[in-house]
Design an enzyme around this catalytic site. Sequence first.
Site, PDB file in Angstrom:
ATOM      1  N   ARG A   8       1.148   1.697   2.547  1.00 15.31           N
ATOM      2  CA  ARG A   8       1.203   2.994   1.888  1.00 15.31           C
ATOM      3  C   ARG A   8       2.628   3.346   1.537  1.00 15.31           C
ATOM      4  NH1 ARG A   8       2.961   7.718   2.824  1.00 15.31           N
ATOM      5  NH2 ARG A   8       3.506   7.255   4.971  1.00 15.31           N
ATOM      6  N   VAL A   9       2.811   3.908   0.351  1.00 14.59           N
ATOM      7  CA  VAL A   9       4.067   4.541  -0.034  1.00 14.59           C
ATOM      8  C   VAL A   9       3.733   5.941  -0.514  1.00 14.59           C
ATOM      9  CG1 VAL A   9       5.354   2.426  -0.576  1.00 14.59           C
ATOM     10  CG2 VAL A   9       3.975   3.538  -2.357  1.00 14.59           C
ATOM     11  N   SER A  10       4.737   6.813  -0.532  1.00 20.38           N
ATOM     12  CA  SER A  10       4.478   8.221  -0.835  1.00 20.38           C
ATOM     13  C   SER A  10       4.445   8.541  -2.319  1.00 20.38           C
ATOM     14  CB  SER A  10       5.538   9.102  -0.173  1.00 20.38           C
ATOM     15  OG  SER A  10       5.458   8.968   1.222  1.00 20.38           O
ATOM     16  N   THR A  11       5.240   7.843  -3.109  1.00 22.03           N
ATOM     17  CA  THR A  11       5.321   8.198  -4.527  1.00 22.03           C
ATOM     18  C   THR A  11       5.065   6.990  -5.405  1.00 22.03           C
ATOM     19  OG1 THR A  11       7.701   7.799  -4.608  1.00 22.03           O
ATOM     20  CG2 THR A  11       6.994  10.039  -4.084  1.00 22.03           C
ATOM     21  N   GLN A  14       7.682   4.179  -5.837  1.00 23.25           N
ATOM     22  CA  GLN A  14       7.997   3.298  -4.714  1.00 23.25           C
ATOM     23  C   GLN A  14       7.149   2.035  -4.806  1.00 23.25           C
ATOM     24  OE1 GLN A  14       7.281   6.209  -1.570  1.00 23.25           O
ATOM     25  NE2 GLN A  14       9.458   6.150  -1.059  1.00 23.25           N
TER      26      GLN A  14
END
Length: 185
Positions: A8-11, A14
């Site tokens: 998982r990445v936030s944006t 990324q």
Amino acid sequence: MSRIGYARVSTTDQDLDTQIARLKAEGCSIIRSEKVSGASRDGRAELATIIDFLRPDDELVVTRLDRLGRDTRDVLNLIHECEQRGAFVTVLDPHVSTRGEMGHIVLTVLGMVAQMERRFIKERQREGIEQAKRDGVYKGGKQRLNRTKLVALHNEGHSPTQIAKLVGCSRMQVYRILNEHASEW
């Protein structure tokens, strides 16, 4: 027994590639990934899918604990849900697993650190915004609605309910914008 990786990445700007490569190297037969905030479990469909399909002796693998979440309660609840299904959680960096009691203690502490880190990030962001406001360079967030269009629609005789449906927002947003621009109509 399956090793299931979660990245998982936030944006959207990324990159997931590093996490996915590491999970593959660790022997994960299935890898699910998503680009969504870790602040809560809301909107994390891939994670929910993994949890739903965990079987006894399966292992959920993440590169770092903050990939699971940045809220201690969410992380601990997630680990509990995995254990209820007879599955384990393994974090690669630092290497910790729920297969032993010590792993639970370490993951609890790491979850608390992730939550604290999120609070620090938000605090630094808030301080930066306040400084930018004092310097006169802060313009606020990006406007999502065309205020001129809303006022024009109102001037054409559309009701706030009709305007909300046309532009895809709530009536409350329409009312707020119309109140800001009351002198224009």
